[in-house]
Motif scaffolding. Structure first.
Motif, PDB file in Angstrom:
ATOM      1  N   GLU A 107     -15.620   3.877  -3.577  1.00 45.43           N
ATOM      2  CA  GLU A 107     -15.519   5.374  -3.381  1.00 45.43           C
ATOM      3  C   GLU A 107     -16.573   6.298  -3.307  1.00 45.43           C
ATOM      4  OE1 GLU A 107     -13.356   6.314  -8.221  1.00 45.43           O
ATOM      5  OE2 GLU A 107     -15.894   6.149  -7.533  1.00 45.43           O
ATOM      6  N   GLU A 108     -18.275   5.950  -3.154  1.00 44.31           N
ATOM      7  CA  GLU A 108     -19.152   6.889  -2.523  1.00 44.31           C
ATOM      8  C   GLU A 108     -18.435   6.502  -1.070  1.00 44.31           C
ATOM      9  OE1 GLU A 108     -23.101   7.235  -3.586  1.00 44.31           O
ATOM     10  OE2 GLU A 108     -22.565   6.157  -5.282  1.00 44.31           O
ATOM     11  N   LEU A 109     -18.177   5.793  -0.407  1.00 43.89           N
ATOM     12  CA  LEU A 109     -17.527   5.148   1.207  1.00 43.89           C
ATOM     13  C   LEU A 109     -16.876   5.397   1.322  1.00 43.89           C
ATOM     14  CD1 LEU A 109     -18.093   0.374   1.876  1.00 43.89           C
ATOM     15  CD2 LEU A 109     -19.945   2.684   1.484  1.00 43.89           C
ATOM     16  N   VAL A 110     -15.237   6.284   0.400  1.00 43.59           N
ATOM     17  CA  VAL A 110     -14.962   6.612   0.925  1.00 43.59           C
ATOM     18  C   VAL A 110     -14.909   8.121   1.099  1.00 43.59           C
ATOM     19  CG1 VAL A 110     -12.790   7.846   0.296  1.00 43.59           C
ATOM     20  CG2 VAL A 110     -12.879   5.483   0.166  1.00 43.59           C
ATOM     21  N   ALA A 111     -16.199   8.584   0.402  1.00 45.47           N
ATOM     22  CA  ALA A 111     -16.664   9.692  -0.408  1.00 45.47           C
ATOM     23  C   ALA A 111     -17.051  10.130   1.476  1.00 45.47           C
ATOM     24  CB  ALA A 111     -17.310  10.383  -0.859  1.00 45.47           C
ATOM     25  N   ARG A 112     -17.512   9.368   2.002  1.00 47.92           N
ATOM     26  CA  ARG A 112     -18.563   9.282   3.470  1.00 47.92           C
ATOM     27  C   ARG A 112     -17.567   8.944   4.424  1.00 47.92           C
ATOM     28  NH1 ARG A 112     -24.362   9.901   1.935  1.00 47.92           N
ATOM     29  NH2 ARG A 112     -24.289   9.462   0.024  1.00 47.92           N
ATOM     30  N   ASP A 113     -16.501   8.977   4.540  1.00 46.29           N
ATOM     31  CA  ASP A 113     -15.227   9.065   5.532  1.00 46.29           C
ATOM     32  C   ASP A 113     -15.666   7.163   6.398  1.00 46.29           C
ATOM     33  OD1 ASP A 113     -14.541  11.260   5.345  1.00 46.29           O
ATOM     34  OD2 ASP A 113     -16.253  12.061   6.464  1.00 46.29           O
ATOM     35  N   VAL A 114     -15.371   6.062   5.019  1.00 44.93           N
ATOM     36  CA  VAL A 114     -16.158   4.827   5.889  1.00 44.93           C
ATOM     37  C   VAL A 114     -14.060   4.452   5.568  1.00 44.93           C
ATOM     38  CG1 VAL A 114     -16.631   2.532   5.910  1.00 44.93           C
ATOM     39  CG2 VAL A 114     -18.152   4.566   5.725  1.00 44.93           C
ATOM     40  N   PRO A 115     -13.219   4.171   6.707  1.00 41.59           N
ATOM     41  CA  PRO A 115     -12.274   3.335   6.660  1.00 41.59           C
ATOM     42  C   PRO A 115     -12.668   2.625   5.440  1.00 41.59           C
ATOM     43  CG  PRO A 115     -12.958   3.940   8.874  1.00 41.59           C
ATOM     44  CD  PRO A 115     -14.042   3.907   8.133  1.00 41.59           C
ATOM     45  N   THR A 116     -11.688   2.394   4.400  1.00 41.05           N
ATOM     46  CA  THR A 116     -11.509   1.662   3.191  1.00 41.05           C
ATOM     47  C   THR A 116     -10.339   1.482   2.555  1.00 41.05           C
ATOM     48  OG1 THR A 116     -13.804   2.263   2.533  1.00 41.05           O
ATOM     49  CG2 THR A 116     -12.838   1.104   1.192  1.00 41.05           C
ATOM     50  N   VAL A 117     -11.123   0.140   1.882  1.00 37.86           N
ATOM     51  CA  VAL A 117      -9.010  -0.230   1.391  1.00 37.86           C
ATOM     52  C   VAL A 117      -8.522   0.183   0.261  1.00 37.86           C
ATOM     53  CG1 VAL A 117      -7.809  -1.640  -0.391  1.00 37.86           C
ATOM     54  CG2 VAL A 117      -9.488  -2.821   1.978  1.00 37.86           C
ATOM     55  N   PRO A 118      -7.294   1.377  -0.249  1.00 40.53           N
ATOM     56  CA  PRO A 118      -7.413   2.700  -1.333  1.00 40.53           C
ATOM     57  C   PRO A 118      -7.524   1.457  -2.313  1.00 40.53           C
ATOM     58  CG  PRO A 118      -5.695   2.316   0.293  1.00 40.53           C
ATOM     59  CD  PRO A 118      -6.070   1.588   0.721  1.00 40.53           C
ATOM     60  N   THR A 119      -8.535   2.153  -3.209  1.00 38.80           N
ATOM     61  CA  THR A 119      -8.398   1.503  -4.600  1.00 38.80           C
ATOM     62  C   THR A 119      -8.488   2.830  -5.579  1.00 38.80           C
ATOM     63  OG1 THR A 119     -10.588   0.002  -3.333  1.00 38.80           O
ATOM     64  CG2 THR A 119     -10.745   0.048  -6.277  1.00 38.80           C
ATOM     65  N   ARG A 120      -7.804   2.548  -6.617  1.00 41.28           N
ATOM     66  CA  ARG A 120      -7.980   3.046  -7.917  1.00 41.28           C
ATOM     67  C   ARG A 120      -8.850   1.682  -9.496  1.00 41.28           C
ATOM     68  NH1 ARG A 120      -1.103   3.409  -9.795  1.00 41.28           N
ATOM     69  NH2 ARG A 120      -1.700   4.109  -7.105  1.00 41.28           N
ATOM     70  N   PHE A 121      -9.695   3.105 -10.095  1.00 37.85           N
ATOM     71  CA  PHE A 121      -9.984   2.048 -10.746  1.00 37.85           C
ATOM     72  C   PHE A 121      -9.631   2.596 -12.376  1.00 37.85           C
ATOM     73  CE2 PHE A 121     -13.105   2.152  -7.054  1.00 37.85           C
ATOM     74  CZ  PHE A 121     -13.845   1.344  -7.052  1.00 37.85           C
ATOM     75  N   ILE A 122     -10.365   1.765 -13.126  1.00 37.28           N
ATOM     76  CA  ILE A 122      -9.194   1.823 -15.228  1.00 37.28           C
ATOM     77  C   ILE A 122     -10.690   1.889 -15.785  1.00 37.28           C
ATOM     78  CG2 ILE A 122      -7.354   1.713 -16.332  1.00 37.28           C
ATOM     79  CD1 ILE A 122      -5.456   0.922 -13.655  1.00 37.28           C
ATOM     80  N   ALA A 123     -11.085   2.623 -16.254  1.00 43.93           N
ATOM     81  CA  ALA A 123     -11.850   1.845 -17.050  1.00 43.93           C
ATOM     82  C   ALA A 123     -11.436   2.050 -17.762  1.00 43.93           C
ATOM     83  CB  ALA A 123     -12.956   3.646 -17.225  1.00 43.93           C
ATOM     84  N   PRO A 124     -12.592   1.949 -19.266  1.00 43.11           N
ATOM     85  CA  PRO A 124     -11.708   1.086 -20.412  1.00 43.11           C
ATOM     86  C   PRO A 124     -11.781   2.586 -21.557  1.00 43.11           C
ATOM     87  CG  PRO A 124     -13.981  -0.183 -20.466  1.00 43.11           C
ATOM     88  CD  PRO A 124     -13.593   0.662 -19.223  1.00 43.11           C
ATOM     89  N   GLY A 125     -10.552   2.509 -21.431  1.00 48.41           N
ATOM     90  CA  GLY A 125      -9.609   3.609 -21.997  1.00 48.41           C
ATOM     91  C   GLY A 125      -9.135   4.554 -21.959  1.00 48.41           C
ATOM     92  N   ASP A 126      -9.039   4.408 -20.457  1.00 45.74           N
ATOM     93  CA  ASP A 126      -8.234   4.694 -19.537  1.00 45.74           C
ATOM     94  C   ASP A 126      -6.346   4.257 -19.252  1.00 45.74           C
ATOM     95  OD1 ASP A 126     -10.114   6.233 -18.681  1.00 45.74           O
ATOM     96  OD2 ASP A 126     -10.469   5.673 -16.804  1.00 45.74           O
ATOM     97  N   PRO A 127      -5.685   5.015 -18.897  1.00 42.66           N
ATOM     98  CA  PRO A 127      -4.462   4.729 -18.873  1.00 42.66           C
ATOM     99  C   PRO A 127      -4.070   4.177 -18.122  1.00 42.66           C
ATOM    100  CG  PRO A 127      -4.523   6.629 -18.405  1.00 42.66           C
ATOM    101  CD  PRO A 127      -5.861   7.019 -19.169  1.00 42.66           C
ATOM    102  N   VAL A 128      -2.872   2.591 -18.090  1.00 44.71           N
ATOM    103  CA  VAL A 128      -2.925   1.337 -16.702  1.00 44.71           C
ATOM    104  C   VAL A 128      -2.413   2.304 -16.241  1.00 44.71           C
ATOM    105  CG1 VAL A 128      -2.140  -0.595 -16.609  1.00 44.71           C
ATOM    106  CG2 VAL A 128      -2.996  -0.195 -19.015  1.00 44.71           C
TER     107      VAL A 128
END
Length: 300
Positions: A107-128
């Protein structure tokens, strides 16, 4: 002292290469690296990071190499890194190890404009939440060697959801990424030593089937040397620059880094992972890799 004419020789530098039970059984580079350092006049030895008896302060430097079982004991491993860094030089530094230990750094690489594979993170308790089209990959955000990872099709969404919930139940965050179809052309691994590009390899896809976790997979299949093009080097260097800023490691370049790249649908390189903790550096699989790394360690 050496050079005084008294006949006393200088003490050899002591370097510890940190490994563990898993690393000792799988790290083909480790014996060759110990031998290369000893040939250069360095007192080098491989030690398990969780050895409670080892006097880490006696080393001039500790180099994290194949601590490949750490993902199951992350808190313990990070505490070890902090303790070692308090008594000697640790490479890579403890702050970098901590930052890179959870793939939320993407997520920090994306925030710094580095081309990165799109990724979503799902923490414990988050909806899937899963992609609504195309193939995708589910894996834990703390993992190594494709462990506990699987590829899914849209028809396999129930199995993918169960995979995510299993990770959550174990207290882990899941990460979900689109399956990069052009991975069949090879994942690129670019290795940097002392901040400079050293060598590259290309490896075949790991998740060749769908719908199942298989921790017995070969993590680096079909390895061949790879000469990166200008675009690949530019993305890798952008990722490293972002890592220096995000992890608080401004200053001297890191001893080692491996940037894993894939091609997107348009053929442009994007970061899959940024390996700064204990990556396989493929030192004995590439021309000059072992020599360059041993020389860099000898200069610590």
């Amino acid at each position: 002292m050496a050079g005084t004419g008294t006949g006393t020789t200088a003490r050899r530098r002591r370097v510890v290469l940190a490994t563990d039970q898993v690393g000792r059984s799988m790290d083909a580079d480790l014996p060759a690296l110990v031998a290369a350092l000893q040939e250069r006049g360095t007192d080098a030895v491989a030690v398990d990071w969780d050895d409670p008896e080892h006097p880490w302060s006696a080393a001039d430097a500790v180099v994290v190499r194949s601590t490949w079982g750490y993902t199951r004991r992350l808190a313990e491993f990070l505490a070890w890194a902090d303790r070692v860094a308090a008594v000697t030089a640790l490479h890579n530094p403890a702050g970098v190890v901590r930052w890179n230990s959870d793939k939320r750094y993407l997520e920090e690489l994306v925030a710094r404009d580095v081309p990165t594979v799109p990724t979503r993170f799902i923490a414990p308790g988050d909806p899937v939440s899963l992609p609504s089209s195309g193939g995708f990959v589910v894996k834990p955000s703390v993992s190594a060697g494709a462990r506990d990872s699987a590829r899914y099709t849209q028809e396999q969404r129930p199995a993918a959801e169960a995979h995510v919930r299993s990770l959550q139940a174990g207290g882990q965050s899941a990460m979900v990424q689109p399956y990069m179809e052009r991975i069949v052309e090879g994942e690129r691994a670019l290795v940097f030593v002392g901040g400079e590009f050293s060598h590259g390899v290309r490896k075949g896809p790991v998740l060749t089937d769908t719908g199942r976790v298989d921790n017995g997979r070969t993590p680096h299949p079909d390895l061949v040397e790879h000469v990166p093009d200008t675009a690949e080097l530019a993305v890798a260097r952008a990722a490293l620059s972002a890592a220096y800023g995000a992890s608080g490691s401004a200053g001297a370049p890191l001893l080692y880094a491996r940037v894993d790249l894939a091609l997107d649908r348009g053929g442009s390189p994007v970061v899959m992972e940024l390996e700064l903790i204990e990556p396989n550096l493929f030192l004995t699989r590439t021309e000059g890799g072992l020599r360059r790394f041993a020389d860099a360690v000898g200069r610590l």
